[in-house]
Design a protein around this motif. Structure first.
Motif: not given
Length: 116
Positions: A55, A58, A95-96, A99, A102-103
């Motif tokens: 997190q 991200r 999943n995180i 994410a 992706c960044n």
């Protein structure tokens, strides 16, 4: 167990603070020097701690400045890929991590040039 849960909560709180403010992201990665402990937490045996660390990555990777400097130097991209490639990883962590990747892999990202 309580320490692991507190560590996860602290990482999630840091990520929440950094999610919407570029100045906070710069302070976390630069002034406060929290990126090395976050990087270590990406390899923690407890899935909740890895979740919190993902997190944070991200949230930090939303800053182009942080992405081009400290995140690249810390090697978090490869650690996030290892998390995603691990078939035994907790789904929430995977999943995180996706994410966060992706960044990390936007068109302007220097991590796009890294190959394995």
């Amino acid at each position: 167990m309580l320490i692991k849960q507190c560590l996860k909560a602290a990482l999630c709180a840091i990520a929440s603070l950094a999610l919407h403010d570029d100045n906070i992201r710069n302070d976390i990665a630069g002034t406060l020097g929290l990126l090395p402990p976050i990087t270590i937490c990406l390899q923690h045996p407890y899935p909740g701690v890895r979740y919190g660390a993902c997190q944070c990555v991200r949230a930090l990777s939303r800053s182009i400045r942080v992405l081009r400097t400290t995140l690249l130097d810390a090697g978090v991209g490869l650690l996030m890929c290892e998390i995603v490639e691990n078939r035994d990883e907790d789904r929430r962590v995977t999943n995180i991590a996706l994410a966060g990747l992706c960044n990390l892999l936007n068109d302007f990202s220097p991590l796009r040039k890294v190959s394995r």
